[in-house]
Design an enzyme around this catalytic site. Structure first.
Site, PDB file in Angstrom:
ATOM      1  N   SER A  59       0.972  -1.120   0.066  1.00  0.00           N
ATOM      2  CA  SER A  59       0.053   0.008  -0.123  1.00  0.00           C
ATOM      3  C   SER A  59       0.973   1.295  -0.020  1.00  0.00           C
ATOM      4  CB  SER A  59      -0.955   0.062   1.219  1.00  0.00           C
ATOM      5  OG  SER A  59      -0.084   0.195   2.242  1.00  0.00           O
ATOM      6  N   ASP A  96      -1.165  -1.626  -3.964  1.00  0.00           N
ATOM      7  CA  ASP A  96      -2.565  -1.899  -3.519  1.00  0.00           C
ATOM      8  C   ASP A  96      -3.191  -0.319  -3.295  1.00  0.00           C
ATOM      9  OD1 ASP A  96      -4.687  -3.224  -2.423  1.00  0.00           O
ATOM     10  OD2 ASP A  96      -3.851  -3.153  -0.303  1.00  0.00           O
ATOM     11  N   HIS A 228     -11.596  -7.413  -2.552  1.00  0.00           N
ATOM     12  CA  HIS A 228     -10.898  -6.770  -1.538  1.00  0.00           C
ATOM     13  C   HIS A 228     -11.540  -7.202  -0.238  1.00  0.00           C
ATOM     14  CE1 HIS A 228      -8.194  -3.681  -3.518  1.00  0.00           C
ATOM     15  NE2 HIS A 228      -8.618  -4.407  -4.377  1.00  0.00           N
ATOM     16  N   ILE A 272      -5.790 -10.230   1.287  1.00  0.00           N
ATOM     17  CA  ILE A 272      -5.653 -10.479   2.812  1.00  0.00           C
ATOM     18  C   ILE A 272      -4.775  -9.793   3.015  1.00  0.00           C
ATOM     19  CG2 ILE A 272      -5.395 -12.380   4.254  1.00  0.00           C
ATOM     20  CD1 ILE A 272      -6.783 -14.276   2.034  1.00  0.00           C
TER      21      ILE A 272
HETATM   22  O1  G3H Z   1      -6.936  -2.220   1.802  1.00  0.00           O
HETATM   23  C1  G3H Z   1      -5.762  -1.582   2.739  1.00  0.00           C
HETATM   24  C2  G3H Z   1      -4.866  -2.590   3.133  1.00  0.00           C
HETATM   25  O2  G3H Z   1      -5.182  -3.440   4.089  1.00  0.00           O
HETATM   26  C3  G3H Z   1      -3.395  -1.597   3.198  1.00  0.00           C
HETATM   27  O3  G3H Z   1      -3.598  -1.029   4.563  1.00  0.00           O
HETATM   28  O4  G3H Z   1      -2.953   1.265   4.418  1.00  0.00           O
HETATM   29  O5  G3H Z   1      -2.585   0.408   6.567  1.00  0.00           O
HETATM   30  O6  G3H Z   1      -1.043  -0.292   4.680  1.00  0.00           O
HETATM   31  P1  G3H Z   1      -2.406  -0.028   4.947  1.00  0.00           P
HETATM   32  P1  13P Z   2      -8.592  -7.109   4.795  1.00  0.00           P
HETATM   33  O1  13P Z   2      -8.574  -6.073   5.667  1.00  0.00           O
HETATM   34  O2  13P Z   2     -10.028  -7.911   4.782  1.00  0.00           O
HETATM   35  O3  13P Z   2      -7.579  -8.060   5.053  1.00  0.00           O
HETATM   36  O4  13P Z   2      -8.360  -6.579   3.300  1.00  0.00           O
HETATM   37  C1  13P Z   2      -7.501  -6.433   2.640  1.00  0.00           C
HETATM   38  C2  13P Z   2      -7.351  -5.630   1.434  1.00  0.00           C
HETATM   39  O5  13P Z   2      -8.290  -5.470   0.710  1.00  0.00           O
HETATM   40  C3  13P Z   2      -6.189  -4.957   0.883  1.00  0.00           C
HETATM   41  O6  13P Z   2      -6.310  -4.267  -0.324  1.00  0.00           O
HETATM   42 ZN    ZN Z   3      -8.230  -3.343  -0.293  1.00  0.00          ZN
END
Ligand code: G3H
Ligand code: 13P
Ligand code: ZN
Length: 326
Positions: A59, A96, A228, A272
């Site tokens: 991300s 992501d 997602h 995930i």
């Molecule tokens: O969908 C989001 C992912 O779980 C990434 O999360 O932005 O906290 O790294 P993050």
């Molecule tokens: P979860 O929070 O369900 O693991 O989803 C992760 C996700 O969609 C990352 O893009």
């Molecule tokens: Zn996501």
């Protein structure tokens, strides 16, 4: 800015062939998020040991946390580690929830083999415009592009969506045609994070909207769909977190049965992250609770990494069906 490098030089692949095979084989490729070395090791060794293709997800928050140059070289080192294990599984490196053309371009320029441009929160025409711009740049570099229609509830990076709205199947055909995108994330009732459904203890969360997924499949047959927010919020780790001083109340995730059903459909990629976070946090809490004298990080990060690897193997073998397909 980091030096330009193509993912092909790093031993990575884009998602094209992965998705073609997943669609034919009736399984889904796992996309696991990582932010640090132990997560990367667990994901890659878990996928190598279960012989599963894998999408490593980063991300923009992960890029900020771990440093974009270091992350890229970690992925490259990860590929070499897997090859040294004697495994030839395909590995993609994916952005992501990219929120701008500039971020997607920066990732394409620095070794990502796949990017998501997430403009699901803006009007349709604006979503089309930015997605198309990313697709045009990605094409020049043979990089795959994922976009999103519909909005998931929960936390997407720094943006918190209080409300979700399901994907409108009547929009998908025009979106895919106008953008030329390679895969599409849809909203059918999943959400990000550990609190996906408001349920009381003992209650079952509502089922996913498979009727919407089927309607989407009818309109764009054979087109790769992405889910997602697909963590199951595994009760064993929620319980362990609470037993060792954590506070996670009334959490619920997507059931493994629902994910198995989705993986057999046009859903080719399942995201995930939270399940990995929960496993790592649970085991670290347990180690702190049971061995309060330890102050060597390897004493708790090692067991956390081992638990995460087992989670990865379980999902590949028993939920997504990707084990043995790498
Ligand atoms: O969908 C989001 C992912 O779980 C990434 O999360 O932005 O906290 O790294 P993050
Ligand atoms: P979860 O929070 O369900 O693991 O989803 C992760 C996700 O969609 C990352 O893009
Ligand atoms: Zn996501």
């Amino acid at each position: 800015m980091a030096d330009k490098v193509s993912y092909k030089e790093l031993g990575l692949v884009n998602t094209k062939e992965m998705f073609t095979k997943a669609m034919k084989g009736g399984y889904a490729v796992p996309a696991y998020n990582f932010n640090n070395m132990e997560q990367l090791q667990a994901i890659l060794t878990g996928c190598a040991e279960s012989s599963s293709p894998v999408i490593l997800q980063v991300s923009s928050g992960a890029r900020k946390y771990a440093n974009q140059t270091l992350l890229r070289y970690m992925a490259m080192g990860g590929v070499q580690m897997v090859r040294a294990m004697g495994s030839n599984i395909p590995i993609a490196l994916h952005l992501d929830h990219g929120d701008s053309f500039e971020l997607a371009k920066s990732c394409i320029d620095t070794g990502f083999s796949s990017v998501m441009i997430d403009k699901s929160g803006v009007p349709f025409d604006e979503n089309v415009k930015v997605t198309k711009q990313v697709v045009e740049y990605a094409r020049e570099h043979d990089v795959s592009v994922e976009a999103e229609l519909g909005v998931l509830a929960g936390i997407e990076d720094d943006v918190k969506h209080e409300a979700s709205h399901y994907t409108r199947p009547e929009e998908v055909e025009e979106f895919v045609k106008r953008t030329g995108v390679d895969s599409l994330a849809i909203s059918i009732g999943t959400s990000h994070g550990a609190y996906k459904f408001k349920v009381k203890p003992g209650e079952q969360p509502p089922p996913l909207r498979f009727d919407i997924l089927e309607e989407v499949e009818k309109r764009i047959p054979g087109f790769p769909i992405v889910l997602h927010g697909s963590s199951s919020v595994m009760p064993e780790f929620v319980d362990m977190i609470n037993k060792f001083g954590g506070q996670l109340k009334d959490t619920a995730g997507v059931s493994e049965d629902q994910l198995r059903r989705a993986a057999r459909s046009a859903v080719c990629k399942v995201n995930i992250d939270s399940d990995g976070r929960l496993a790592v946090t649970a085991v670290i809490r347990k180690c702190f609770g049971e061995d309060p004298k330890n102050f060597d990080p390897r004493g708790y990060l090692g067991p956390a990494r081992e638990a995460l690897k087992k989670v990865i193997i379980h999902k590949n073998e028993k939920v997504l069906g990707s084990a043995g397909k790498g």
